[in-house]
Design a protein around this motif. Structure first.
Motif: not given
Length: 479
Positions: A334-336, A340-342, A346-350
């Motif tokens: 999750l951190r990686e 790497r994402l925009a 990235a905030q949504t994915i996290g």
């Protein structure tokens, strides 16, 4: 090789040297009956500067000497064609005047650089908001503005046979140890490599302990932090093309210091620094401690907590060691992914990834709720450490700690922590101890804690060989 007084011989040399360069230009001019030749890479120069500071002055005063006519600060002369060809690669215009054997190297390179921005990886609530950029000249300018002293020394090197990367070494002449400066000079001059990708290449090529996970040099993007370490006698390395600089030699405790510690009260700064050091051990030991108490040593916990832990493990199919390893590995993924994402994605994915995956693995009885809490606390503890390099090293050390705890319980965890401390005590950086236990009064003042500024009157003895007095009478107003 020396140029000929005729125009043709140097022209043939440059056209042969840059035959495969589509942006190479060779121009011949006749001004006032005198032949001139200009050699340059059109993608590297500023045409307006060539017009305003070279061609127009020559048209107005064709009979005068070139150094009296050309109004350019970056001016040099050479009689070596090899030096002139390197100047062309660096973005200079080479001017050859007929019937003269010398070549004029005129700096009119095109400067394209981003503006000075706020620090991205070392942001603080209070303190400077300037960060280094990829331009070495701009970074040196930032440091010169912060240190307005003739004791501030900058030495430049060129590393890389093909890349010809410019490196700058900075130190305070009256404070830094000459032995450290000489040792660094020897190591930099011994580097023989095609190209240099700073700061990673420099860090790896001059460090002493090659197989250690722990960072041996501090990397920062903050000019104020670089200045603070220069005032302690340390040496700073900056390179072209990198917004990060290297500080050395540093100790283990330097990686837990933040510029913000000195912008707030000493009590709060001490508390935050002690919290970071505690999080260092939490990141390494907490998942391993969970494995040891759930598999080997449950008697170490209060009985009520043991009953809660056992009830959460009642329907879990995976053993505790697989639980811990899978959750820590999932946290790394999750951190990686967020790195790497925009940023918006990235905030949504996290957030979504952490909530969804955490909920699903608990409902599927793959991982206990206690392990989810342990993994979350471990991840948060690793992010508190200010240095990215130290944070990454600590996260990697948690894996062998979990494995040893799964085989030997708490005894394995304790032995692993002892091995880490022994390893730290054996390490040296630039000949100085990397890890010195802060048990003395002079050591504890700015390591485990940050005591008031008026108590920090002496610089560290390890790096400051000259003027060791940092302040003489800081509170002279008080009677």
């Amino acid at each position: 090789m020396k140029p000929s007084a005729s125009i043709e011989a140097p022209e043939q040399y440059f056209e042969r040297m840059f035959a495969n360069q589509s942006d190479f230009q060779s121009k011949r001019l006749v001004i006032g009956g005198i032949a001139y030749a200009l050699y340059y890479l059109e993608t590297m120069i500023d045409p307006s500067q060539v017009q305003d500071y070279i061609l127009r002055p020559l048209l107005l005063r064709p009979q005068d000497a070139v150094h009296d006519v050309v109004s350019i600060l970056d001016y040099a002369e050479t009689e070596q064609l090899e030096e002139a060809s390197q100047a062309v690669m660096n973005g200079k215009v080479v001017l050859h005047r007929g019937k003269e054997s010398r070549l004029y190297l005129l700096g009119v390179d095109l400067k394209k650089e981003r503006s000075i921005n706020i620090p991205i990886n070392e942001r603080v609530l209070r303190g400077s908001n300037e960060a280094f950029i990829e331009s070495l000249d701009t970074n040196l300018n930032l440091m010169r503005k912060l240190i307005n002293s003739t004791e501030f020394v900058i030495k430049q090197y060129t590393l890389g046979r093909l890349s010809q990367t410019k490196i700058a070494v900075m130190y305070m002449k009256s404070i830094a140890k000459p032995e450290i400066v000489e040792e660094l000079d020897k190591r930099l001059n011994s580097i023989d490599i095609d190209y240099v990708e700073a700061p990673g290449f420099i860090d790896e090529l001059i460090q002493e302990k090659k197989s250690s996970l722990f960072p041996q040099m501090l990397i920062t993007e903050r000019p104020d932090r670089a200045r603070a370490y220069l005032m302690e006698g340390k040496v700073v390395i900056a390179a072209t093309g990198s917004p990060d600089i290297i500080i050395l030699p540093v100790s283990f405790w330097s990686f837990f210091q933040s510029p913000e510690d000195y912008q707030i009260s000493w009590m709060l700064g001490s508390l935050l620094r002690f919290l970071r050091i505690c999080c260092f051990f939490i990141t390494i030991a907490l998942p391993a401690f969970y494995v040891s108490v759930s598999s080997f040593n449950p008697e170490l916990l209060p009985s009520a907590f043991v009953h809660t832990l056992q009830s959460s493990l009642k329907y879990i199919t995976l053993p505790p060691v697989i639980e811990a390893l899978s959750m820590i590995l999932l946290l790394e993924i999750l951190r990686e992914a967020t790195v790497r994402l925009a940023s918006p994605v990235a905030q949504t994915i996290g957030v979504v990834g952490g909530i969804v995956i955490g909920t699903v693995v608990v409902q599927a009885n793959l991982v206990s709720t206690t392990m989810v809490i342990v993994a979350a606390l471990t991840g948060l503890a690793s992010f508190i450490i200010p240095s990215y390099e130290m944070s990454s090293a600590v996260r990697l050390l948690s894996y062998p700690a979990i494995l040893l705890s799964s085989f030997f319980g708490l005894f394995g965890l304790v032995c692993f922590l002892m091995l880490i401390i022994i390893h730290l005590c054996r390490m040296h950086t630039m000949g100085l101890p990397y890890y010195k236990p802060p048990f003395g009064l002079s050591d504890v003042k700015d390591t485990l804690f940050r005591l008031p500024l008026w108590t920090l009157r002496k610089r560290p003895t390890g790096t400051a060989a000259g003027d060791q007095t940092r302040m003489r009478n800081p509170r002279s107003w008080k009677r």
